[in-house]
Motif scaffolding. Structure first.
Motif, PDB file in Angstrom:
ATOM      1  N   UNK A 164       1.237  -1.078  -0.037  1.00 37.18           N
ATOM      2  CA  UNK A 164      -0.248   0.044  -0.001  1.00 37.18           C
ATOM      3  C   UNK A 164       0.990   1.564   0.149  1.00 37.18           C
ATOM      4  N   UNK A 165       1.970   1.389   1.104  1.00 33.54           N
ATOM      5  CA  UNK A 165       2.568   2.267   0.697  1.00 33.54           C
ATOM      6  C   UNK A 165       3.422   2.499  -0.183  1.00 33.54           C
ATOM      7  N   UNK A 166       3.644   1.213  -0.693  1.00 33.58           N
ATOM      8  CA  UNK A 166       4.580   1.502  -1.808  1.00 33.58           C
ATOM      9  C   UNK A 166       3.970   2.228  -3.104  1.00 33.58           C
ATOM     10  N   UNK A 167       2.698   1.802  -3.331  1.00 30.81           N
ATOM     11  CA  UNK A 167       1.752   2.397  -4.497  1.00 30.81           C
ATOM     12  C   UNK A 167       1.352   3.821  -4.128  1.00 30.81           C
ATOM     13  N   UNK A 168       1.505   4.275  -3.165  1.00 31.69           N
ATOM     14  CA  UNK A 168       0.975   5.807  -2.730  1.00 31.69           C
ATOM     15  C   UNK A 168       2.320   6.418  -3.082  1.00 31.69           C
ATOM     16  N   UNK A 169       3.494   5.817  -2.359  1.00 31.90           N
ATOM     17  CA  UNK A 169       4.430   6.871  -3.127  1.00 31.90           C
ATOM     18  C   UNK A 169       4.728   6.925  -4.039  1.00 31.90           C
ATOM     19  N   UNK A 170       5.098   5.830  -4.476  1.00 34.16           N
ATOM     20  CA  UNK A 170       4.973   5.125  -6.579  1.00 34.16           C
ATOM     21  C   UNK A 170       4.620   6.268  -6.851  1.00 34.16           C
ATOM     22  N   UNK A 171       2.910   6.313  -6.845  1.00 28.89           N
ATOM     23  CA  UNK A 171       2.279   7.952  -7.319  1.00 28.89           C
ATOM     24  C   UNK A 171       2.585   9.594  -7.080  1.00 28.89           C
ATOM     25  N   UNK A 172       2.871   9.412  -5.804  1.00 25.83           N
ATOM     26  CA  UNK A 172       3.695  11.031  -5.029  1.00 25.83           C
ATOM     27  C   UNK A 172       4.790  11.304  -5.973  1.00 25.83           C
ATOM     28  N   UNK A 173       5.260  10.425  -6.105  1.00 27.05           N
ATOM     29  CA  UNK A 173       7.257  10.514  -6.630  1.00 27.05           C
ATOM     30  C   UNK A 173       7.091  10.739  -8.306  1.00 27.05           C
ATOM     31  N   UNK A 174       5.917   9.971  -9.129  1.00 26.03           N
ATOM     32  CA  UNK A 174       5.869  10.159  -9.924  1.00 26.03           C
ATOM     33  C   UNK A 174       5.632  11.630 -10.391  1.00 26.03           C
ATOM     34  N   UNK A 175       4.742  12.579  -9.988  1.00 24.63           N
ATOM     35  CA  UNK A 175       3.431  13.945  -9.895  1.00 24.63           C
ATOM     36  C   UNK A 175       4.211  14.708  -9.433  1.00 24.63           C
ATOM     37  N   UNK A 176       5.427  14.496  -8.564  1.00 23.43           N
ATOM     38  CA  UNK A 176       6.508  15.437  -8.032  1.00 23.43           C
ATOM     39  C   UNK A 176       7.461  15.601  -9.248  1.00 23.43           C
ATOM     40  N   UNK A 177       7.974  13.982  -9.150  1.00 25.31           N
ATOM     41  CA  UNK A 177       9.308  14.942 -10.534  1.00 25.31           C
ATOM     42  C   UNK A 177       8.663  15.190 -11.958  1.00 25.31           C
ATOM     43  N   UNK A 178       7.755  15.096 -12.420  1.00 25.29           N
ATOM     44  CA  UNK A 178       6.613  15.286 -13.524  1.00 25.29           C
ATOM     45  C   UNK A 178       6.674  17.097 -12.966  1.00 25.29           C
ATOM     46  N   UNK A 179       6.239  17.128 -12.462  1.00 29.94           N
ATOM     47  CA  UNK A 179       5.756  18.789 -12.063  1.00 29.94           C
ATOM     48  C   UNK A 179       7.022  19.549 -11.446  1.00 29.94           C
ATOM     49  N   UNK A 180       8.241  19.125 -11.087  1.00 23.54           N
ATOM     50  CA  UNK A 180       9.588  20.037 -11.390  1.00 23.54           C
ATOM     51  C   UNK A 180       9.815  19.838 -12.634  1.00 23.54           C
ATOM     52  N   UNK A 181       9.822  18.303 -13.500  1.00 19.37           N
ATOM     53  CA  UNK A 181      10.715  18.958 -14.974  1.00 19.37           C
ATOM     54  C   UNK A 181       9.707  19.924 -15.437  1.00 19.37           C
ATOM     55  N   UNK A 182       8.556  19.666 -15.435  1.00 15.27           N
ATOM     56  CA  UNK A 182       7.664  20.279 -16.208  1.00 15.27           C
ATOM     57  C   UNK A 182       7.503  21.712 -16.060  1.00 15.27           C
ATOM     58  N   UNK A 183       8.094  22.834 -14.617  1.00 12.04           N
ATOM     59  CA  UNK A 183       7.982  23.127 -14.618  1.00 12.04           C
ATOM     60  C   UNK A 183       9.828  24.453 -14.367  1.00 12.04           C
ATOM     61  N   UNK A 184      10.594  23.649 -15.071  1.00 15.73           N
ATOM     62  CA  UNK A 184      11.921  23.168 -15.668  1.00 15.73           C
ATOM     63  C   UNK A 184      12.890  23.872 -14.103  1.00 15.73           C
ATOM     64  N   UNK A 185      11.996  22.740 -12.822  1.00 13.87           N
ATOM     65  CA  UNK A 185      13.413  22.654 -11.673  1.00 13.87           C
ATOM     66  C   UNK A 185      14.579  21.624 -11.207  1.00 13.87           C
ATOM     67  N   UNK A 186      14.090  21.398 -12.575  1.00 14.93           N
ATOM     68  CA  UNK A 186      15.426  19.797 -12.806  1.00 14.93           C
ATOM     69  C   UNK A 186      16.751  20.890 -12.965  1.00 14.93           C
ATOM     70  N   UNK A 187      18.396  20.544 -11.883  1.00 19.54           N
ATOM     71  CA  UNK A 187      19.118  20.412 -12.009  1.00 19.54           C
ATOM     72  C   UNK A 187      19.995  20.475 -13.586  1.00 19.54           C
TER      73      UNK A 187
END
Length: 244
Positions: A164-187
């Motif tokens: 259950x934790x793995x599904x939640x962590x995975x979804x949050x991580x993916x959306x958080x990373x996509x948000x960062x990438x789309x906003x140009x926040x990656x180094x």
């Protein structure tokens, strides 16, 4: 030297996740916060955590997921996951480091509760935690054990907590990373930084999983409790040091 130390931190954190099923982001954030800028460390932790989550779920079994709890976590957690990167971007590095270490210490202390109080398993508490932890995880890569404590308080069986934790962590991580990438926040040098650390994490994860499969439930709980005590102590110490 920075790469070597970062690799050691990632290896220990990945080994720990292999054993416990959680805690990679917690440990990695604790170690990398003093080696890399938060804006650099957080997306690295997120992408590695996504891969490790995939490894945990490679033998996916629907019966080993608490779907009611998972639906609550995803419904509110994904909203927080979108906000997290923007919250982190608005803060200076020193504030982020202090906030990160405070979150680490609180999360570790809560996760040490063997029997969380029943009121903590309420729907409203779960919704608030899911959103708050979504912000913390996508913005600062910490906070996961708070959700683990909610699952245990709500009566989720130990065997279902991991997936259950793995599904939640995975979804949050993916959306958080996509948000960062789309906003140009990656180094700018993100790929060069993350690839060697990702390889190290994957190599270190499998011995941890082998240890987990050989451990009794009692030994597993003791290892988690002792480890989280140490993490909490280190988190408080770092928070105090950064505040001086």
């Amino acid at each position: 030297m920075e790469l070597i130390l970062s690799g050691m931190v990632v290896a220990v954190a990945a080994l720990f996740r292999g054993v416990t099923g959680f805690g990679f982001a917690l440990l990695a954030a604790l170690g990398l916060s003093s080696l890399l800028a938060p804006a650099t460390a957080t997306p690295i932790i997120l992408i590695i955590d996504i891969v490790l989550t995939g490894l945990i779920l490679r033998d996916f079994d629907r019966a080993k997921v608490d779907w009611r709890a998972c639906s609550i976590l995803l419904s509110f957690g994904l909203f927080g996951a979108v906000l997290g990167p923007y919250v982190a971007f608005a803060l200076d590095d020193q504030t982020i480091r202090i906030a990160t270490n405070l979150a680490i210490a609180v999360a570790a202390l809560v996760a040490m509760l063997h029997h969380p109080p029943k009121w903590m398993g309420h729907f409203v508490i779960g919704a608030l935690l899911a959103c708050s932890v979504g912000i913390l995880m996508s913005g600062f890569a910490v906070g996961g054990p708070l959700v683990a404590a909610w699952l245990l308080a709500g009566g989720t069986q130990d065997v279902r907590v991991r997936n259950t934790l793995a599904i939640y962590f995975g979804a949050v991580d993916v959306l958080g990373f996509i948000t960062r990438a789309a906003a140009g926040m990656l180094p700018d040098n993100f790929i060069a930084l993350v690839l060697p650390l990702l390889v190290i994490a994957m190599i270190a994860y499998f011995p941890g999983e082998m240890i987990y499969r050989r451990m009794s439930a009692t030994t597993w709980r003791r290892v988690c409790a002792i480890s989280l005590v140490l993490i909490a102590i280190i988190g408080f110490a770092q928070t105090i040091a950064l505040g001086l």
